[in-house]
Scaffold this motif. Structure first.
Motif, PDB file in Angstrom:
ATOM      1  N   PHE A  15      44.340  39.940  42.748  1.00 34.06           N
ATOM      2  CA  PHE A  15      43.615  41.203  42.576  1.00 34.06           C
ATOM      3  C   PHE A  15      42.801  41.512  43.835  1.00 34.06           C
ATOM      4  CE2 PHE A  15      43.307  42.856  38.056  1.00 34.06           C
ATOM      5  CZ  PHE A  15      44.469  42.236  37.628  1.00 34.06           C
ATOM      6  N   VAL A  16      42.086  40.510  44.322  1.00 35.62           N
ATOM      7  CA  VAL A  16      41.253  40.700  45.530  1.00 35.62           C
ATOM      8  C   VAL A  16      42.129  41.060  46.720  1.00 35.62           C
ATOM      9  CG1 VAL A  16      39.699  39.552  47.144  1.00 35.62           C
ATOM     10  CG2 VAL A  16      39.442  39.169  44.679  1.00 35.62           C
ATOM     11  N   GLU A  17      43.244  40.325  46.874  1.00 36.46           N
ATOM     12  CA  GLU A  17      44.155  40.563  47.999  1.00 36.46           C
ATOM     13  C   GLU A  17      44.734  41.975  47.975  1.00 36.46           C
ATOM     14  OE1 GLU A  17      48.395  38.770  49.583  1.00 36.46           O
ATOM     15  OE2 GLU A  17      47.136  37.502  48.307  1.00 36.46           O
ATOM     16  N   LEU A  18      44.972  42.508  46.766  1.00 34.71           N
ATOM     17  CA  LEU A  18      45.567  43.844  46.633  1.00 34.71           C
ATOM     18  C   LEU A  18      44.527  44.954  46.653  1.00 34.71           C
ATOM     19  CD1 LEU A  18      48.322  43.166  43.933  1.00 34.71           C
ATOM     20  CD2 LEU A  18      48.609  43.367  46.406  1.00 34.71           C
ATOM     21  N   GLY A  19      43.259  44.601  46.871  1.00 33.20           N
ATOM     22  CA  GLY A  19      42.223  45.624  47.029  1.00 33.20           C
ATOM     23  C   GLY A  19      41.700  46.178  45.717  1.00 33.20           C
ATOM     24  N   ALA A  20      41.737  45.387  44.634  1.00 34.28           N
ATOM     25  CA  ALA A  20      41.212  45.854  43.351  1.00 34.28           C
ATOM     26  C   ALA A  20      39.703  46.058  43.452  1.00 34.28           C
ATOM     27  CB  ALA A  20      41.532  44.836  42.258  1.00 34.28           C
ATOM     28  N   ASP A  21      39.179  47.071  42.735  1.00 33.65           N
ATOM     29  CA  ASP A  21      37.734  47.289  42.764  1.00 33.65           C
ATOM     30  C   ASP A  21      37.044  46.297  41.811  1.00 33.65           C
ATOM     31  OD1 ASP A  21      37.881  48.311  40.126  1.00 33.65           O
ATOM     32  OD2 ASP A  21      38.260  50.338  40.863  1.00 33.65           O
ATOM     33  N   ASP A  22      35.698  46.336  41.809  1.00 36.00           N
ATOM     34  CA  ASP A  22      34.937  45.359  41.008  1.00 36.00           C
ATOM     35  C   ASP A  22      35.277  45.459  39.531  1.00 36.00           C
ATOM     36  OD1 ASP A  22      33.780  44.547  43.313  1.00 36.00           O
ATOM     37  OD2 ASP A  22      31.879  45.609  43.020  1.00 36.00           O
ATOM     38  N   ASP A  23      35.459  46.686  39.050  1.00 40.82           N
ATOM     39  CA  ASP A  23      35.763  46.887  37.639  1.00 40.82           C
ATOM     40  C   ASP A  23      37.117  46.282  37.279  1.00 40.82           C
ATOM     41  OD1 ASP A  23      34.960  47.896  35.153  1.00 40.82           O
ATOM     42  OD2 ASP A  23      36.294  49.619  35.378  1.00 40.82           O
ATOM     43  N   GLN A  24      38.099  46.474  38.170  1.00 43.23           N
ATOM     44  CA  GLN A  24      39.439  45.923  37.922  1.00 43.23           C
ATOM     45  C   GLN A  24      39.436  44.399  37.994  1.00 43.23           C
ATOM     46  OE1 GLN A  24      41.413  48.252  40.952  1.00 43.23           O
ATOM     47  NE2 GLN A  24      42.466  49.528  39.439  1.00 43.23           N
ATOM     48  N   CYS A  25      38.629  43.838  38.906  1.00 42.40           N
ATOM     49  CA  CYS A  25      38.565  42.370  39.039  1.00 42.40           C
ATOM     50  C   CYS A  25      37.885  41.712  37.841  1.00 42.40           C
ATOM     51  CB  CYS A  25      37.822  41.991  40.326  1.00 42.40           C
ATOM     52  SG  CYS A  25      38.791  42.239  41.829  1.00 42.40           S
ATOM     53  N   ASP A  26      37.085  42.480  37.124  1.00 37.48           N
ATOM     54  CA  ASP A  26      36.431  41.944  35.922  1.00 37.48           C
ATOM     55  C   ASP A  26      37.361  42.145  34.724  1.00 37.48           C
ATOM     56  OD1 ASP A  26      34.546  40.873  34.225  1.00 37.48           O
ATOM     57  OD2 ASP A  26      33.460  42.774  33.976  1.00 37.48           O
ATOM     58  N   PHE A  27      38.546  41.544  34.816  1.00 35.02           N
ATOM     59  CA  PHE A  27      39.575  41.795  33.800  1.00 35.02           C
ATOM     60  C   PHE A  27      39.389  40.910  32.564  1.00 35.02           C
ATOM     61  CE2 PHE A  27      41.377  39.049  37.152  1.00 35.02           C
ATOM     62  CZ  PHE A  27      41.609  37.876  36.433  1.00 35.02           C
ATOM     63  N   THR A  28      39.887  41.406  31.433  1.00 35.95           N
ATOM     64  CA  THR A  28      39.915  40.642  30.186  1.00 35.95           C
ATOM     65  C   THR A  28      41.122  39.717  30.205  1.00 35.95           C
ATOM     66  OG1 THR A  28      38.902  42.465  28.990  1.00 35.95           O
ATOM     67  CG2 THR A  28      40.108  40.846  27.677  1.00 35.95           C
ATOM     68  N   THR A  29      40.925  38.466  29.784  1.00 32.13           N
ATOM     69  CA  THR A  29      42.010  37.484  29.786  1.00 32.13           C
ATOM     70  C   THR A  29      42.296  37.001  28.367  1.00 32.13           C
ATOM     71  OG1 THR A  29      41.331  36.717  31.982  1.00 32.13           O
ATOM     72  CG2 THR A  29      42.818  35.298  30.748  1.00 32.13           C
ATOM     73  N   LEU A  30      43.575  36.947  28.022  1.00 30.63           N
ATOM     74  CA  LEU A  30      44.018  36.358  26.763  1.00 30.63           C
ATOM     75  C   LEU A  30      45.050  35.278  27.067  1.00 30.63           C
ATOM     76  CD1 LEU A  30      44.556  39.539  24.555  1.00 30.63           C
ATOM     77  CD2 LEU A  30      42.630  37.974  24.449  1.00 30.63           C
ATOM     78  N   PHE A  31      45.158  34.299  26.185  1.00 34.66           N
ATOM     79  CA  PHE A  31      46.142  33.227  26.324  1.00 34.66           C
ATOM     80  C   PHE A  31      47.139  33.362  25.173  1.00 34.66           C
ATOM     81  CE2 PHE A  31      42.123  31.844  28.121  1.00 34.66           C
ATOM     82  CZ  PHE A  31      42.511  31.476  29.410  1.00 34.66           C
TER      83      PHE A  31
END
Length: 597
Positions: A148-164
């Motif tokens: 995400f960081v490498e692709l230039g995601a903004d702070d909101d996008q980097c704070d993603f929800t994760t499910l397993f």
């Protein structure tokens, strides 16, 4: 009153379990009757998709959860079908990014995710296949964040929800230590983290065409999202063409999605994804709007093709023997028809009426088209794929690919050496600790033509290879691709065991004894750099001293199976692949210079 709506795309790398996860969502939403026979990979409706285990065409489905209509779009995971990915992302307001718990993000994850982030979508990350051995779910999450960081995601996008999750077992959970029961946590995440669709029902009607379908009863059906306004069955509407021309017509049928079925609707408002009949000439990217005040949406921009091939009428000695559609007119009509739905494809006329220049996003993209056409009964021939060069700031440039290899440790050296000869530059090398190493390269697209077959040999079939388009860069000089010559037939006839056994030490064959061959046909690979001309139709001279059982125990080496994809990668610039519904043959373009022995 219409239901609340969520529009979400499911994106992932090939084989990370995307379609299986959709299967679980569909089954748990209650759309199938109890006891109904439900096939696996229900969203992969195309025969080629089922055979290859990949998604080629985007598909729409819809499920209801807590009085909310969730429209789900299953997108291709391969960069070659980026035309499909780009247009469907315009229909949704959020996306579910599925990542394999063992492999983490892979090249096509990067490609599709980049498109989603550029559109401002905030992904829900689902780490799938957590119940498999060697799964490292937290390691996969860390790799996703880095990507995400490498692709230039903004702070909101980097704070993603994760499910397993495990698509095959049918569960998702917020924490690894939680018990895995069902897919409810994923349904809840969609409701809470995917915003409702934007759009104003009170504004003038605007629907953008993103997918085309056809019905024998209704004619052309267009599928797209209503961006603004309200659409009613039977109303008059206008289609704004790409050229600016306005075509008026009546909406003969309006349909929505429920499960895998289309259901008739009296009307639909902004935010809905619908199927519409009534516009026979509609094409992808065009806008259905109000006839009183036509307002077009911006046309969909699709990345340009990077590879080009020549499709031509079959002119081999066996021409017309196996196909139903063999003329230049039939070939041209079929290619032009493909253009209507395949937005990443380009077809141009050439100097010859029998040849057409067809451009696509990669060998797989073009290979799927060729395989589809041969199954429909078409017979034709195609040339070696050639990269499409561009001039950027006055400099000649060529397409480069981002390549990831997962190989056994003992094959690392030979892969690095061979890719170096093909102008590949290694970016990273990670030892996996399980006897395998992951290699990352940036390489000209030219350098990958013909590499897959070589890669299979270098890794003894144990290597995994993935690549996606990176960017155009300055030319990188000459690239060596194939090192061996080919074995060419110089007599028409039927190949014999006797002739092939005598020539067995000269190389490897692509055919078996008893195969019909013609002059100029390529039947094997020479073990030297030069081409070798052979008469493989010779028969053994019978004598009174010949033993009746003399050849019984003698066997030929197994031939190399030349599938369509392998043939496209293998041929050189002076060679063709002859494609018929029954056969895949390799041949030289010109056969006049071959010796007669």
């Amino acid at each position: 009153m219409s239901l609340p709506i969520r529009n979400v795309a499911i994106i992932a790398h090939v084989d990370h379990g995307k379609t299986t996860l959709v299967d679980a969502l569909l089954k748990q939403s209650g759309i199938f009757r109890e006891g109904e026979d439900v096939p696996i990979c229900v969203m992969d409706s195309n025969d080629l998709e089922r055979e290859r285990g990949i998604t080629i065409l985007s598909k729409n489905t819809a499920v209801r959860y807590k009085d909310t209509l969730i429209n789900i779009v299953d997108t291709p995971g391969h960069a070659d079908f980026g035309g499909e990915v780009e247009r469907v992302l315009g229909m949704v307001d959020g996306c579910i990014l599925i990542v394999d718990a063992n492999e983490g993000p892979m090249p096509q994850t990067r490609f599709v995710l980049k498109k989603a982030l550029e559109k401002g979508l905030r992904p829900i990350v689902v780490v799938n296949k957590i119940d498999r051995p060697q799964a490292e779910p937290y390691g996969a999450v860390d790799k996703v964040f880095d990507l995400f960081v490498e692709l230039g995601a903004d702070d909101d996008q980097c704070d993603f929800t994760t499910l397993f999750a495990s698509g095959i077992s049918g569960f998702a959970k917020e924490k690894l230590e939680d018990e895995g029961k069902d897919m409810q946590p994923l349904f809840e995440a969609i409701l809470h983290h995917v915003p409702p669709p934007a759009g104003d029902p009170s504004k003038q009607l605007q629907l953008q065409v993103t997918t085309l379908d056809y019905s024998d009863y209704l004619g052309r059906i267009v599928i797209g999202r209503i961006h603004n306004g309200v659409l009613k069955a039977g109303q008059q509407a206008a289609l704004v063409k790409e050229t600016g021309e306005i075509v008026k017509a009546k909406i003969s049928k309006l349909m929505g999605f429920e499960g895998l079925k289309r259901v008739e609707l009296p009307e639909a408002s902004a935010g809905n994804i619908v199927a519409v009949a009534g516009f026979a000439d509609a094409n992808i990217g065009e806008t259905i709007t109000s006839p009183d005040d036509p307002q077009a949406l911006p046309l969909i921009k699709v990345d340009e093709p990077t590879l080009q091939m020549t499709f031509s009428v079959n002119d081999s000695p066996f021409a017309g023997q196996e196909g139903n559609f063999v003329t230049s007119r039939q070939l041209r009509d079929r290619l032009m028809r493909e253009l209507e739905t395949n937005v990443a494809l380009r077809v141009e006329e050439s100097d010859s009426a029998d040849k057409f220049l067809v451009s696509g996003r990669g060998e797989l993209h073009l290979g799927i088209l060729i395989e589809t056409m041969r199954r429909e009964g078409y017979e034709f021939q195609v040339s070696q794929p050639q990269v499409i060069y561009r001039e950027i700031n006055g400099q000649p440039c060529e397409p480069f690919e981002y390549l990831v290899l997962d190989v056994p440790d003992e094959a690392v050296g030979s892969c690095i050496e061979r890719l170096g000869q093909r102008k590949g530059e290694m970016q990273d090398m990670q030892a996996g600790g399980n006897g395998r190493t992951q290699l990352e390269f940036v390489i000209p697209a030219r350098g990958l033509i013909g590499f897959r077959g070589e890669f299979i040999r270098l890794t003894r079939g144990e290597g995994i290879m993935n690549h996606s388009f990176l960017e155009y860069r300055q030319l990188s000089g000459e690239v060596e691709t194939r090192y061996n010559g080919v074995i060419i037939v110089i007599e028409e006839g039927v190949s014999t065991f006797y002739a092939m056994k005598n020539a067995e030490d000269r190389g490897v064959f692509f055919i078996t004894p008893g195969t019909k061959v013609y002059k100029g046909m390529i039947v094997g690979e020479h073990n030297r750099p030069q081409d070798l001309e052979l008469n493989i139709c010779k028969t053994k001279q019978l004598t009174n001293h010949r033993s009746a059982t003399g050849d019984e125990l003698v066997q030929l080496q197994a031939p190399v199976d030349m599938s369509l994809e392998r043939a496209l990668e293998y041929i050189g610039s002076d060679e063709l692949v002859e494609v018929t519904p029954k056969s895949i043959r390799l041949r030289k373009m010109a056969t006049k210079k071959l010796a007669k022995r």
